[in-house]
Write an enzyme that holds these catalytic residues in place. Structure first.
Site, short mmCIF file in Angstrom:
data_model
loop_
_atom_site.label_atom_id
_atom_site.label_comp_id
_atom_site.label_asym_id
_atom_site.label_seq_id
_atom_site.Cartn_x
_atom_site.Cartn_y
_atom_site.Cartn_z
N CYS A 45 64.14 23.44 -12.65
CA CYS A 45 64.96 22.34 -12.96
C CYS A 45 64.42 21.09 -12.52
O CYS A 45 64.90 19.88 -12.98
CB CYS A 45 66.20 22.45 -11.75
SG CYS A 45 67.16 23.92 -11.73
O1 KQY Z 1 69.52 23.75 -13.02
C1 KQY Z 1 68.91 22.99 -13.35
N1 KQY Z 1 68.30 22.81 -14.54
C2 KQY Z 1 69.39 21.63 -12.57
C3 KQY Z 1 69.97 21.92 -11.17
C4 KQY Z 1 70.68 20.52 -11.02
C5 KQY Z 1 71.56 20.41 -9.78
C6 KQY Z 1 72.04 19.08 -9.42
N2 KQY Z 1 72.57 19.01 -8.25
#
Ligand code: KQY
Length: 369
Positions: free
Chosen positions: A356
């Site tokens: 992420c």
């Molecule tokens: O799963 C993702 N690509 C991002 C997670 C974002 C979390 C925001 N608090």
């Protein structure tokens, strides 16, 4: 000068490559906000430094940081990492950065999705998100790559592709009314085709239990290579993840990819279950308008949230009882890459993980195009 194109990637002969294809670099953002990251974001910054340093052994890394934190980030990051001033609302480059596409001649362009902080005013995680929504455009300017502005909400973590026409995603996220309420499944498939050059969508149901992104696929399942996926797994029938992973397995087992192949599914046992500790919750500045962080929250922990670099796989270390076995599984799946673990609980506490916070830039083939 990079420009914004009024055509679509598919019309111009572009496709999104698999993450396992060659990269020219990787981008991250610097974690700063104290209502996401505990203790003034210092522990998260240390975790981001470790991820950036690991990826930098494999490909050039750039970290975007606000003007206020530039000197601190520069001092904490190793010198081989490029640090550029880039404002954002938080630090999830996968979701706010561009999704890059390539053509057969080796040219590279970027898709800039509309971003609404994972749900806008109905379930989004913070307000405002205006700086996040400009990150992709700014990255493309720095990279010198032309941009497509897609006319719908999407996050990079909500999709994975095999680079050969197949995309996996979840219904929980892409069909969530807080993203594109005016679009049904068929309309979304057409837009994914237009903006990513894919021809076949494999729909999984829900994402990882309690994932605050509304079930991003990058925490649940990813391609290791065409024809092979890695799926987070548990054999504990009492765990809410049990039925989610089983349902995903059944759908993957039924599916054919864009080239008509059946998929090989590698199960990767989940860590935990892990929960937020009282001291961890207490270290976050609770602000109105931001997702609350409470002691005892089940964390959406998954080893699938790893990054595939040119020579490396960077996996989150999350649970001493399971880390070694997860590393061994990934080493079997990726024999041609060095699989390294980076302590990542601090990233998990912010609601995501290594995949992420990273975004790859594919290599342009045949010189700079
Ligand atoms: O799963 C993702 N690509 C991002 C997670 C974002 C979390 C925001 N608090």
């Amino acid at each position: 000068m990079p420009t914004t194109l009024l055509t679509t990637p598919a019309a111009d002969g572009f496709r999104m490559p698999g993450e396992f294809e060659r990269h020219s670099g990787c981008w991250l953002l610097w974690p700063e906000r104290t209502d996401t990251w505990r203790l003034g974001a210092r522990p998260a910054q240390a975790a981001f430094v470790a991820v950036a340093a690991a990826v930098a052994t494999s490909e050039p890394v750039t970290v975007g940081v606000s003007g206020r934190h530039y000197q601190s980030a520069r001092a904490q990051l190793p010198p081989e990492i490029r640090v550029v001033e880039l404002s954002s609302n938080d630090a999830w480059m996968r979701d706010v950065g561009p999704t890059m596409v390539v053509d057969a001649k080796g040219a590279v362009r970027g898709v800039d999705w509309i971003f609404n902080a994972w749900g806008g005013l109905s379930g989004g995680l913070y307000f405002p998100w205006d700086r996040d929504d400009l990150v992709a455009q700014k990255v493309l300017e720095v990279e010198g790559r032309d941009r497509y502005r897609a006319p719908f909400v999407l996050e990079g973590g909500a999709i994975h592709v095999d680079g050969q026409g197949t995309l996996i995603t979840t219904e929980e996220c892409l069909l969530n009314p807080n993203r594109n309420p005016h679009l049904d499944k068929g309309a979304i498939e057409i837009l994914l085709h237009e903006y990513l050059g894919i021809t076949s969508v494999i729909w999984l149901g829900k994402g990882v239990h309690n994932d605050e992104t509304d079930g991003h696929v990058d925490n649940l399942c990813c391609f290791a290579r065409p024809g092979e996926v890695v799926l987070t797994w548990t054999d504990d029938r009492r765990d809410p993840q049990y039925s989610i992973s089983r349902d995903a397995f059944a759908r993957l087992a039924e599916a054919r990819d864009a080239r008509g192949r059946r998929l090989k599914v590698h199960k990767l046992s989940q860590p935990g279950p892990l929960k937020r500790k009282a001291a961890e919750a207490a270290g976050v500045d609770a602000l109105e308008g931001t997702e609350p962080r409470q002691a005892g929250d089940r964390l959406a922990a998954s080893y699938v949230n790893f990054y595939i670099g040119n020579k490396i796989v960077v996996m989150p270390l999350l649970d001493a009882r399971h880390d070694r076995s997860a590393l061994a599984t990934l080493r079997r799946i990726f024999p041609g890459r060095r699989v390294v673990g980076v302590p990542a609980r601090e990233i998990l506490l912010g609601g995501g993980n290594i995949h992420c916070i990273t975004q790859q830039i594919p290599e342009a083939r045949g010189g700079r195009k």
